[in-house]
Design a protein around this motif. Sequence first.
Motif, PDB file in Angstrom:
ATOM      1  N   HIS A  77       0.825  -1.201   0.000  1.00 28.90           N
ATOM      2  CA  HIS A  77       0.000   0.000   0.000  1.00 28.90           C
ATOM      3  C   HIS A  77       0.867   1.262   0.000  1.00 28.90           C
ATOM      4  O   HIS A  77       0.344   2.371   0.133  1.00 28.90           O
ATOM      5  N   ALA A  79       2.577   4.018  -1.844  1.00 31.89           N
ATOM      6  CA  ALA A  79       2.603   4.627  -3.177  1.00 31.89           C
ATOM      7  C   ALA A  79       4.041   4.803  -3.645  1.00 31.89           C
ATOM      8  O   ALA A  79       4.333   4.709  -4.840  1.00 31.89           O
ATOM      9  N   LEU A  83       5.252   3.127  -7.054  1.00 29.57           N
ATOM     10  CA  LEU A  83       5.773   4.018  -8.100  1.00 29.57           C
ATOM     11  C   LEU A  83       7.200   3.629  -8.493  1.00 29.57           C
ATOM     12  O   LEU A  83       7.570   3.722  -9.670  1.00 29.57           O
ATOM     13  N   SER A 114      -1.963   1.351 -15.572  1.00 29.63           N
ATOM     14  CA  SER A 114      -3.019   2.303 -15.931  1.00 29.63           C
ATOM     15  C   SER A 114      -4.298   1.614 -16.394  1.00 29.63           C
ATOM     16  O   SER A 114      -5.338   2.258 -16.502  1.00 29.63           O
ATOM     17  N   ALA A 117      -6.782  -4.301 -13.185  1.00 31.04           N
ATOM     18  CA  ALA A 117      -7.036  -4.415 -11.752  1.00 31.04           C
ATOM     19  C   ALA A 117      -7.238  -5.886 -11.415  1.00 31.04           C
ATOM     20  O   ALA A 117      -7.728  -6.655 -12.245  1.00 31.04           O
ATOM     21  N   ALA A 149      -3.180  -2.603  -9.509  1.00 32.33           N
ATOM     22  CA  ALA A 149      -3.995  -2.418  -8.302  1.00 32.33           C
ATOM     23  C   ALA A 149      -4.745  -3.710  -7.998  1.00 32.33           C
ATOM     24  O   ALA A 149      -5.310  -4.335  -8.897  1.00 32.33           O
TER      25      ALA A 149
ATOM     26  N   ARG B  94       5.101  12.939 -13.944  1.00 34.81           N
ATOM     27  CA  ARG B  94       6.061  12.491 -12.949  1.00 34.81           C
ATOM     28  C   ARG B  94       6.387  13.604 -11.952  1.00 34.81           C
ATOM     29  O   ARG B  94       6.512  13.366 -10.745  1.00 34.81           O
ATOM     30  N   LEU B  97       3.431  13.809  -9.619  1.00 40.58           N
ATOM     31  CA  LEU B  97       3.463  12.676  -8.684  1.00 40.58           C
ATOM     32  C   LEU B  97       4.519  12.876  -7.611  1.00 40.58           C
ATOM     33  O   LEU B  97       4.269  12.640  -6.422  1.00 40.58           O
ATOM     34  N   ASP B  98       5.710  13.285  -8.027  1.00 43.96           N
ATOM     35  CA  ASP B  98       6.801  13.454  -7.064  1.00 43.96           C
ATOM     36  C   ASP B  98       6.451  14.522  -6.032  1.00 43.96           C
ATOM     37  O   ASP B  98       6.730  14.366  -4.841  1.00 43.96           O
ATOM     38  N   GLN B 101       3.749  12.999  -3.746  1.00 43.90           N
ATOM     39  CA  GLN B 101       4.311  11.983  -2.845  1.00 43.90           C
ATOM     40  C   GLN B 101       5.222  12.615  -1.800  1.00 43.90           C
ATOM     41  O   GLN B 101       5.284  12.133  -0.661  1.00 43.90           O
ATOM     42  N   VAL B 105       1.057  12.450  -0.072  1.00 48.55           N
ATOM     43  CA  VAL B 105      -0.177  12.072  -0.781  1.00 48.55           C
ATOM     44  C   VAL B 105       0.135  10.799  -1.580  1.00 48.55           C
ATOM     45  O   VAL B 105       1.085  10.789  -2.367  1.00 48.55           O
ATOM     46  N   PRO B 106      -0.634   9.706  -1.384  1.00 45.05           N
ATOM     47  CA  PRO B 106      -0.321   8.423  -2.034  1.00 45.05           C
ATOM     48  C   PRO B 106      -0.741   8.397  -3.510  1.00 45.05           C
ATOM     49  O   PRO B 106      -1.616   7.633  -3.917  1.00 45.05           O
ATOM     50  N   ALA B 107      -0.070   9.229  -4.299  1.00 42.29           N
ATOM     51  CA  ALA B 107      -0.433   9.433  -5.709  1.00 42.29           C
ATOM     52  C   ALA B 107       0.207   8.383  -6.601  1.00 42.29           C
ATOM     53  O   ALA B 107       1.377   8.044  -6.435  1.00 42.29           O
ATOM     54  N   LEU B 108      -0.563   7.862  -7.546  1.00 45.88           N
ATOM     55  CA  LEU B 108      -0.046   6.941  -8.564  1.00 45.88           C
ATOM     56  C   LEU B 108      -0.612   7.352  -9.926  1.00 45.88           C
ATOM     57  O   LEU B 108      -1.737   7.844 -10.012  1.00 45.88           O
ATOM     58  N   PRO B 109       0.148   7.116 -10.991  1.00 40.78           N
ATOM     59  CA  PRO B 109      -0.271   7.598 -12.307  1.00 40.78           C
ATOM     60  C   PRO B 109      -1.254   6.667 -13.023  1.00 40.78           C
ATOM     61  O   PRO B 109      -1.192   5.448 -12.871  1.00 40.78           O
ATOM     62  N   VAL B 110      -2.143   7.269 -13.804  1.00 40.35           N
ATOM     63  CA  VAL B 110      -2.958   6.534 -14.780  1.00 40.35           C
ATOM     64  C   VAL B 110      -2.821   7.288 -16.103  1.00 40.35           C
ATOM     65  O   VAL B 110      -3.279   8.430 -16.218  1.00 40.35           O
ATOM     66  N   HIS B 111      -2.168   6.658 -17.070  1.00 39.72           N
ATOM     67  CA  HIS B 111      -1.872   7.309 -18.344  1.00 39.72           C
ATOM     68  C   HIS B 111      -2.964   6.993 -19.360  1.00 39.72           C
ATOM     69  O   HIS B 111      -3.087   5.843 -19.809  1.00 39.72           O
ATOM     70  N   ARG B 133      -9.939   0.814  -8.817  1.00 37.68           N
ATOM     71  CA  ARG B 133      -9.266  -0.055  -7.845  1.00 37.68           C
ATOM     72  C   ARG B 133      -8.225   0.725  -7.056  1.00 37.68           C
ATOM     73  O   ARG B 133      -8.071   0.507  -5.840  1.00 37.68           O
ATOM     74  N   LEU B 134      -7.508   1.614  -7.731  1.00 35.69           N
ATOM     75  CA  LEU B 134      -6.535   2.442  -7.010  1.00 35.69           C
ATOM     76  C   LEU B 134      -7.241   3.272  -5.940  1.00 35.69           C
ATOM     77  O   LEU B 134      -6.774   3.349  -4.790  1.00 35.69           O
ATOM     78  N   GLU B 137      -8.164   1.176  -2.990  1.00 37.08           N
ATOM     79  CA  GLU B 137      -7.024   0.773  -2.163  1.00 37.08           C
ATOM     80  C   GLU B 137      -6.378   1.956  -1.453  1.00 37.08           C
ATOM     81  O   GLU B 137      -5.324   1.806  -0.828  1.00 37.08           O
ATOM     82  N   PHE B 139      -5.255   4.845  -2.810  1.00 36.22           N
ATOM     83  CA  PHE B 139      -4.335   5.678  -3.589  1.00 36.22           C
ATOM     84  C   PHE B 139      -5.088   6.864  -4.206  1.00 36.22           C
ATOM     85  O   PHE B 139      -6.323   6.867  -4.273  1.00 36.22           O
TER      86      PHE B 139
END
Lengths: 254, 254
Positions: A77, A79, A83, A114, A117, A149, B94, B97-98, B101, B105-111, B133-134, B137, B139
């Motif tokens: 869990h 991030a 990442l 992306s 799931a 995910a 990126r 996200l950086d 994070q 903040v539990p950030a993850l990318p979706v492209h 799903r992210l 969970e 994120f």
Amino acid sequence: MTTVLKLGGSVVTEKDRRETVDDDALSALAEDIAGAAGRATGSGSDAPADLAVVHGGGSFGHYHAEEWGVTTADGTHSATGALAIHEAMKTLNRAVLDSLQSHEVPALPVHPLSVGARDAAGDLTLPLDSTRRLLGEGFVPVLHGDGVAHEGEGVTVLSGDEIVVRLAESLDADRVGLCSTVPGVLDDAGDVIPTIESFDDVATYLGGSDATDVTGGMAGKVQTLLALDAPAYVFGPEGVSEFLAGGSPGTRID
Amino acid sequence: MTTVLKLGGSVVTEKDRRETVDDDALSALAEDIAGAAGRATGSGSDAPADLAVVHGGGSFGHYHAEEWGVTTADGTHSATGALAIHEAMKTLNRAVLDSLQSHEVPALPVHPLSVGARDAAGDLTLPLDSTRRLLGEGFVPVLHGDGVAHEGEGVTVLSGDEIVVRLAESLDADRVGLCSTVPGVLDDAGDVIPTIESFDDVATYLGGSDATDVTGGMAGKVQTLLALDAPAYVFGPEGVSEFLAGGSPGTRID
């Protein structure tokens, strides 16, 4: 004619050296793929060809997955951890794309984190709208092992082999090729087994892979490939041209 | 409570300087988002919060889209062109996200290029299995303006605003926020219009945006936001905390 080609992580990277691309091997593969694409269309290698490529993680994804204790079943869990795995795989993916594009293969990325799931049972949903449309428009989608995910687990590993199987099924592929570091599935004398029709025939020959690999070795590959409708071929880098030309390099699994 | 927050490309980048992140603005936004996430859960900012973030292209995607003549309707079959647009957007993603994070903040990318597709009529399919799903969970999925495979066109532009609308609808969002460089939708005296309930009320005030933008200005935003079930808010960077705390900064569009 839809073809799925897996480039093993240990083929395109130096698997024992952290995050190191094997540029020479990758360039040779890209040249073979470009040649096959040009032959298939008869009009240059940037013309439409129904080829989807998948690559593994090699020395990119696996180190990070191990560091964060992430497998296909046990997730994170964090991030930061997720990442790290994903960005390492995108770095390798970019190297693969650049090599393919430099040989005029119209490659574009599809990043599985992306897209997909897993539910709590680990079952994967992977909607392929982008991959299908890219193929239809004449591009070569390039997918890769990645994080995904996962209900209750955060992010787990999605292996390149699992993606190959899903692509083969969902795209109703005609042929599946796995380019590995070995010239095929080997018997105990080190010779290539030409054809495998049942796992029992070869179970005694198959152990784990020879370097770090969180996603299983040849035994798992053979079992999943036997379950496909399409014939699958396991071969070394020297077999890519023959496979893409419609031949049967290495081991045929069907 | 599901919230969709758009960070305008002109907020997180220096829009007139090619591929330049506005680090200070981005860091301040990330801090505000972290604060809101911590308050929402009462247990630290890395705990679950149903927040999806979308950012625009600013000085990253737009230059490349213009260079390759790509809009939301006119595409390219050049893999090189499509990859240039996509990779520029991933570079900006990126950075976002950086920054998120680094503020926990539990950030993850979706492209989006990996996810969606347009048919020949331009209608978008964008399966959100990964995004959902992210979120589930814990994120914070971070999407962005991108290229998208488009039947007959190759790859066209998918704007951040189009993604916001799709997320709001598909996730059945409760609130939608658009953080822009202006403090709201302005009337002809330069004052913020508190509420917009119909486009006719404000049509005379709305022109295009003030810098390069292939995906339309405020007029298009207002029209699409009016069509949403959820209330939408347009505000400047100073309104993010208030919006995420449940308040009504800037202009409310409903």
